[in-house]
Design an enzyme around this catalytic site. Structure first.
Site: not given
Length: 279
Positions: A67, A162, A166
């Site tokens: 993806v 990370y 987010k």
């Protein structure tokens, strides 16, 4: 007739964990589902699970794809339209905390890790949203993003990139929600806490370390007041709720936290994950 009968869903990262559970819930409730992941064997496990639950082969589109690539994104959208003729719901679930191969954490992590982390957790969501947009406008559809409680406001020194990704995803959710509601598209997200999936294994940790991780936090009430790690279906149920126009029609651009109470106390910040995982 299930509540999603006649609707088509793309769920990225559905070869295991939360994505797999979401695919099962959607399909059992009547939806056509496109499941996808990079690991062909695990993706086949998801497909077999759907079939064994009574879902017809004609309602499943299984696509081995990355993806993070334009080719993979196009393949997901194009094969979905070819098989089912429309797209009603996009679930941007694929994500991971990518570790530095040298074992470095914090501010010393290689910048390549930053780029890979944002490419998967943020850029892929942006690109999938852009490519799905015209089809979701046509169907007056829904987008559900999967974020994380690491987005803040608490600091995450052990997973800086990370957490950045987010946090940016949360802002992207809010902003796209306002941009797309004019076309009848709703955008929302779910922010999981600790969930017992293959997430830790995907970071390169062996099974015994993963067990330590998932055993430690529930055993400390200052980390998870509910005293249990979440299960994939706990998050999948929230995803399905946010994708259900009848049940959540007035929820726009929000992130529902599902963490067993962790963000109310955030005792996890007092523990060093590397100490927890030591042999």
């Amino acid at each position: 007739m299930g509540r999603f009968s006649g609707k088509t869903v793309i769920i990225t990262g559905s070869s295991n964990g939360i994505g797999r559970s979401a695919a099962l819930l959607f399909a059992k409730d009547g939806a056509n589902v496109t499941i996808t992941g990079r690991n062909a064997d695990r993706l086949e496990e998801t497909r077999q699970l759907l079939l064994k639950s009574g879902v017809s082969e004609k309602n499943i589109n299984s696509v081995v794809a990355d993806v993070t690539t334009s080719e993979g994104q196009n393949q997901l959208v194009n094969t979905t339209l070819k098989k089912f003729g429309k797209l009603n719901i996009l679930v941007n679930n694929a994500g991971a905390a990518i570790t530095d191969g040298s074992g470095v954490t914090g501010t010393d992590q290689n910048i390549d890790v930053y780029h890979k982390t944002l490419q998967l957790n943020l850029q892929a969501v942006i690109e999938m949203t852009q490519k799905a947009k015209p089809h979701l406008i046509e169907s007056k559809g829904e987008i559900v993003n999967v974020s994380s409680i690491v987005a803040g406001p608490q600091a995450q020194p052990g997973a800086i990139y990370y957490a950045i990704a987010k946090a940016a995803l949360d802002q992207y959710t809010r902003s796209t929600a306002i941009d797309l509601i004019q076309y009848g598209i709703r955008v929302n997200s779910v922010s999981p806490g600790i969930v017992a999936t293959g997430f830790i294994g995907a970071m390169g940790m062996p099974d015994d370390m993963a067990r330590k991780f998932y055993d430690f936090y529930p055993s400390h009430k200052e980390c998870i007041p509910a005293r249990v790690s979440g299960q994939p279906e706990d998050i999948a149920n929230v995803i399905v709720f946010l994708a259900d126009r009848k049940l959540s029609s007035y929820i726009i651009g929000q992130s529902i936290v599902a963490d067993g109470g962790s963000t109310l106390v955030m005792g996890m910040q007092a523990h060093d994950i590397m100490d927890i995982l030591k042999p």
